[in-house]
Design a protein around this motif. Structure first.
Motif, PDB file in Angstrom:
ATOM      1  N   UNK A  23      -5.096  -7.970  11.393  1.00  0.00           N
ATOM      2  CA  UNK A  23      -4.129  -6.968  11.841  1.00  0.00           C
ATOM      3  C   UNK A  23      -2.948  -6.878  10.886  1.00  0.00           C
ATOM      4  N   UNK A  24      -2.458  -8.011  10.411  1.00  0.00           N
ATOM      5  CA  UNK A  24      -1.317  -8.014   9.496  1.00  0.00           C
ATOM      6  C   UNK A  24      -1.657  -7.293   8.202  1.00  0.00           C
ATOM      7  N   UNK A  25      -2.834  -7.509   7.699  1.00  0.00           N
ATOM      8  CA  UNK A  25      -3.246  -6.821   6.469  1.00  0.00           C
ATOM      9  C   UNK A  25      -3.252  -5.311   6.695  1.00  0.00           C
ATOM     10  N   UNK A  26      -3.824  -4.879   7.813  1.00  0.00           N
ATOM     11  CA  UNK A  26      -3.896  -3.449   8.105  1.00  0.00           C
ATOM     12  C   UNK A  26      -2.496  -2.860   8.290  1.00  0.00           C
ATOM     13  N   UNK A  27      -1.665  -3.561   9.046  1.00  0.00           N
ATOM     14  CA  UNK A  27      -0.326  -3.057   9.347  1.00  0.00           C
ATOM     15  C   UNK A  27       0.540  -2.998   8.097  1.00  0.00           C
ATOM     16  N   UNK A  28       0.588  -4.096   7.342  1.00  0.00           N
ATOM     17  CA  UNK A  28       1.546  -4.176   6.242  1.00  0.00           C
ATOM     18  C   UNK A  28       1.083  -3.435   4.986  1.00  0.00           C
ATOM     19  N   UNK A  29      -0.230  -3.234   4.809  1.00  0.00           N
ATOM     20  CA  UNK A  29      -0.651  -2.390   3.687  1.00  0.00           C
ATOM     21  C   UNK A  29      -0.394  -0.922   3.992  1.00  0.00           C
ATOM     22  N   UNK A  30      -0.284  -0.579   5.269  1.00  0.00           N
ATOM     23  CA  UNK A  30       0.085   0.787   5.645  1.00  0.00           C
ATOM     24  C   UNK A  30       1.598   0.970   5.626  1.00  0.00           C
ATOM     25  N   UNK A  31       2.333  -0.060   6.091  1.00  0.00           N
ATOM     26  CA  UNK A  31       3.791   0.035   6.180  1.00  0.00           C
ATOM     27  C   UNK A  31       4.400  -1.356   6.042  1.00  0.00           C
ATOM     28  N   UNK A  64      -0.820 -13.990   3.741  1.00  0.00           N
ATOM     29  CA  UNK A  64      -1.680 -12.893   3.315  1.00  0.00           C
ATOM     30  C   UNK A  64      -1.866 -12.886   1.802  1.00  0.00           C
ATOM     31  N   UNK A  65      -0.755 -12.990   1.085  1.00  0.00           N
ATOM     32  CA  UNK A  65      -0.847 -12.950  -0.378  1.00  0.00           C
ATOM     33  C   UNK A  65      -1.477 -14.210  -0.945  1.00  0.00           C
ATOM     34  N   UNK A  69      -4.753 -14.266  -3.364  1.00  0.00           N
ATOM     35  CA  UNK A  69      -4.834 -14.950  -4.656  1.00  0.00           C
ATOM     36  C   UNK A  69      -6.020 -15.905  -4.710  1.00  0.00           C
ATOM     37  N   UNK A  70      -6.245 -16.622  -3.627  1.00  0.00           N
ATOM     38  CA  UNK A  70      -7.378 -17.559  -3.595  1.00  0.00           C
ATOM     39  C   UNK A  70      -8.707 -16.814  -3.700  1.00  0.00           C
ATOM     40  N   UNK A  71      -8.782 -15.654  -3.061  1.00  0.00           N
ATOM     41  CA  UNK A  71      -9.999 -14.848  -3.161  1.00  0.00           C
ATOM     42  C   UNK A  71     -10.191 -14.333  -4.581  1.00  0.00           C
ATOM     43  N   UNK A  72      -9.120 -13.909  -5.232  1.00  0.00           N
ATOM     44  CA  UNK A  72      -9.181 -13.452  -6.622  1.00  0.00           C
ATOM     45  C   UNK A  72      -9.709 -14.583  -7.515  1.00  0.00           C
ATOM     46  N   UNK A  73      -9.168 -15.771  -7.332  1.00  0.00           N
ATOM     47  CA  UNK A  73      -9.603 -16.931  -8.117  1.00  0.00           C
ATOM     48  C   UNK A  73     -11.077 -17.228  -7.865  1.00  0.00           C
ATOM     49  N   UNK A  74     -11.485 -17.160  -6.606  1.00  0.00           N
ATOM     50  CA  UNK A  74     -12.884 -17.436  -6.250  1.00  0.00           C
ATOM     51  C   UNK A  74     -13.825 -16.451  -6.926  1.00  0.00           C
ATOM     52  N   UNK A  75     -13.463 -15.157  -6.923  1.00  0.00           N
ATOM     53  CA  UNK A  75     -14.299 -14.143  -7.568  1.00  0.00           C
ATOM     54  C   UNK A  75     -14.427 -14.430  -9.060  1.00  0.00           C
ATOM     55  N   UNK A  99     -14.052  -5.096  -4.500  1.00  0.00           N
ATOM     56  CA  UNK A  99     -14.547  -5.407  -3.158  1.00  0.00           C
ATOM     57  C   UNK A  99     -13.563  -6.281  -2.385  1.00  0.00           C
ATOM     58  N   UNK A 100     -12.959  -7.233  -3.072  1.00  0.00           N
ATOM     59  CA  UNK A 100     -12.000  -8.126  -2.413  1.00  0.00           C
ATOM     60  C   UNK A 100     -10.758  -7.373  -1.955  1.00  0.00           C
ATOM     61  N   UNK A 101     -10.423  -6.287  -2.661  1.00  0.00           N
ATOM     62  CA  UNK A 101      -9.292  -5.408  -2.305  1.00  0.00           C
ATOM     63  C   UNK A 101      -7.971  -6.165  -2.266  1.00  0.00           C
ATOM     64  N   UNK A 102      -7.811  -7.137  -3.116  1.00  0.00           N
ATOM     65  CA  UNK A 102      -6.555  -7.886  -3.148  1.00  0.00           C
ATOM     66  C   UNK A 102      -5.406  -7.034  -3.675  1.00  0.00           C
ATOM     67  N   UNK A 103      -5.718  -5.977  -4.437  1.00  0.00           N
ATOM     68  CA  UNK A 103      -4.652  -5.186  -5.046  1.00  0.00           C
ATOM     69  C   UNK A 103      -3.961  -4.253  -4.056  1.00  0.00           C
TER      70      UNK A 103
END
Length: 210
Positions: A23-31, A64-65, A69-75, A99-103
């Protein structure tokens, strides 16, 4: 060795945490300015349950961030470990990060909170890996050498800004435009069929509907 199952209370806490982060990802990437109460509402958990896990909005943004970052490193580590072809290593890195959509988090949350020491360390590691993937592709002669790692970082942000329709359609379009970008980046230049259907005028105009 098997992992012991979590107790009912711990399992519920883990489910709540997953709901909160989604939910936090959805909320804060929108606003990014949305209140933390909006996250609790979207997650369907009480505000007290959220505060027990994350005592402030800043702590939630850091989590969240940090996960991003950990997902970016894993990829990065996975494609460097598993790929044998130099171009497929670079292209796999690009596809994995899209796909990870970290950006999406970078675009919306950069500069909105105070990074922790762990975030700084992970950011340094992520940067080192991105530089290494780039270096290997250039030295193998498969990536045009005038493209920098900063170019690639901004390209990821451009792709993350593509949002049309639902999650599946957005993913289709991001990979379509990634394929265009990869053909422009590759040496020698490539011209492969683009994945997914092209965006339609009706899809673009629908964004103006109230």
């Amino acid at each position: 060795m098997t992992t012991a199952p979590m107790s009912g209370r711990k399992a519920q806490a883990a489910r709540n945490d997953e709901l909160i982060l989604q939910a936090a990802r959805e909320i804060f990437t929108a606003d990014p300015g949305a209140p933390i109460a909006a996250v609790a509402d979207r997650a369907g958990v009480g505000i007290s349950a959220l505060y027990r896990r994350y005592p402030s909005k800043e702590a939630l943004l850091q989590k969240l961030c940090g996960d991003g970052l950990k997902l970016y490193i894993e990829v990065c580590e996975r494609v460097m470990r598993e790929s044998r072809d130099p171009w497929e290593e670079f292209a796999g890195y690009m596809r994995g990060i899209v796909d990870a959509d970290t950006n999406s988090l970078t675009i919306k949350l950069a500069g909105t909170f105070q990074p922790t020491e762990e975030l700084f360390r992970d950011a340094v590691r992520a940067s080192e890996l991105a530089i290494e993937v780039h270096r290997r592709a250039v030295e193998a002669g498969v990536l045009r050498p005038d493209v920098t790692t900063a170019d690639i970082a901004l390209l990821f942000e451009q792709l993350a800004s593509v949002r049309l329709g639902g999650q599946e359609r957005t993913s289709q379009l991001r990979h379509r435009f990634l394929a265009l970008a990869l053909d422009a980046l590759r040496l020698p230049p490539a011209h492969r069929p683009l994945p997914g259907p092209a965006p339609e005028d009706v899809e673009l105009s629908s964004r103006w509907n109230p």
